[in-house]
Design a protein around this motif. Structure first.
Motif, PDB file in Angstrom:
ATOM      1  N   THR A 146      -4.337   6.231   1.054  1.00 16.27           N
ATOM      2  CA  THR A 146      -4.631   5.546   2.306  1.00 16.27           C
ATOM      3  C   THR A 146      -3.845   6.179   3.440  1.00 16.27           C
TER       4      THR A 146
ATOM      5  N   ASN B 297       0.859  -1.179   0.000  1.00 13.13           N
ATOM      6  CA  ASN B 297       0.000   0.000   0.000  1.00 13.13           C
ATOM      7  C   ASN B 297       0.896   1.228   0.000  1.00 13.13           C
TER       8      ASN B 297
ATOM      9  N   THR C 177      -9.128   4.685   3.567  1.00 13.50           N
ATOM     10  CA  THR C 177      -8.782   4.767   2.145  1.00 13.50           C
ATOM     11  C   THR C 177      -9.808   5.634   1.429  1.00 13.50           C
TER      12      THR C 177
END
Length: 338
Positions: A324, A110, A185
């Protein structure tokens, strides 16, 4: 309930250094602006002999000083997506080179948000599976390589740097306990930041190389700023507060904040929102931003610098383009450095 914590951390930085003066020559931005606004005196850069996996391996060896590599059950790579090769898992190489042959290995991705998330994943795995005793989180970053200093659209990423870090997560850690996490997110930012070519959308070609499409780029900086500025700091604050609340704590309980490296004004505004003095945070102004590695490196530095004492609360917080925001709370137990 069995407590799960970070028993050891380690870091590695390549020998190459780019100072603010060198960056000023590359970018045309005055050295004073790079230091004061970008919050960067210097950063480490790796040469052609070290890739993201090598930086991760070099860092992880330090975290394994306290444990037999054969006792590691899982190796998780949480570092940069810019690795030695595309469509390739460096987790397997790391597992092999470290001699952790009893461990299975995988990667989580991520971008810059990954370390707080990796802590949650490791803790949840240990809680869910009693056969797992020790997890090694490891990350490498060579993101300085994909910066085009001639592209003003990528200006806010000129602090990207290189390095490696690792964290050993285990049951009944004598050093710390991983508490709770919070993650947000907002996928409306999914298309804003990317390396345009090299993936399936624009496969590498002579044309993509000639057009310098293999460097990171921002599609529309003004649009992203207009949409991101109103939500970014509130979301940082929100995930920190939520993670603390889930841990039975509040903002006033924070002893050390471990954020990603950002421009100095954003760093200071976040501290102001949290009512924290700068000495209660680790700001990597001599290292820069290393993808997901920053909060783990910050934890290592906080420990080494004596910023953490028994019972203290640290919060690892970061954000990754996409976008995020993530935070994980850590309670310190140890009296000595990691």
């Amino acid at each position: 309930m069995t407590s799960i914590g970070i028993e050891a951390t380690s870091v590695y930085f390549p020998k190459g250094i780019e100072t603010a003066e060198i960056l000023a020559e590359k970018t045309g931005i005055p050295e004073k602006i790079i230091i004061e606004k970008f919050g960067l005196y210097e950063k480490h850069v790796a040469d052609e002999t070290m890739q993201a996996s090598d930086l991760a391996i070099a860092a992880a060896r330090g975290a394994l000083n306290k444990i037999d590599p054969l006792s590691i059950d899982v190796v998780i790579y949480f570092g940069s997506a810019h690795k030695d090769y595309y469509v390739w898992s460096c987790a397997s190489k790391i597992q092999y080179e470290l001699g952790t042959k009893n461990a299975y290995a995988f990667e989580i991705m991520n971008v810059s948000a990954s370390f707080p998330i990796a802590l949650k994943v490791a803790k949840d795995m240990l809680k869910a599976d009693e056969s797992i005793k020790n997890i090694l989180l490891v990350g490498g970053c060579k993101d300085s390589q994909f910066i085009d200093y001639e592209n003003p659209r990528s200006r806010f990423m000129f602090n990207f740097a290189d390095g490696g870090t690792a964290a050993l997560v285990m049951r009944e850690s004598a050093t710390s306990e991983i508490l709770e996490s919070a993650i947000i997110t907002d996928g409306s930012f999914h298309n804003d930041v990317r390396i345009p070519a090299g993936g399936s959308k624009h496969f590498a070609s002579m044309e993509t190389v000639q057009n310098r499409q293999h460097y990171i780029d921002v599609v529309d900086p003004a649009s992203m700023k207009e949409r991101l500025d109103p939500v970014s700091l509130p979301n940082f604050e929100k995930v920190i507060k939520q993670a603390l609340q889930k841990s039975g704590l509040a903002l006033q309980d924070i002893n050390v904040l471990l954020p990603l490296h950002s421009k100095r004004s954003m760093f200071r505004e976040l501290l102001q929102r949290l009512n924290l003095p700068e000495e209660k945070a680790v700001y990597l102004d001599h290292h820069g931003h290393m993808s997901a590695l920053d909060p783990c490196i910050g934890l290592h530095f906080a420990s080494q610098q004596g910023k953490l004492k028994n019972g203290d609360i640290a919060v690892a917080v970061s954000a990754g383009t996409g976008y995020t925001w993530a935070a994980t709370v850590i309670q310190w137990k140890g009296e000595n450095g990691l």
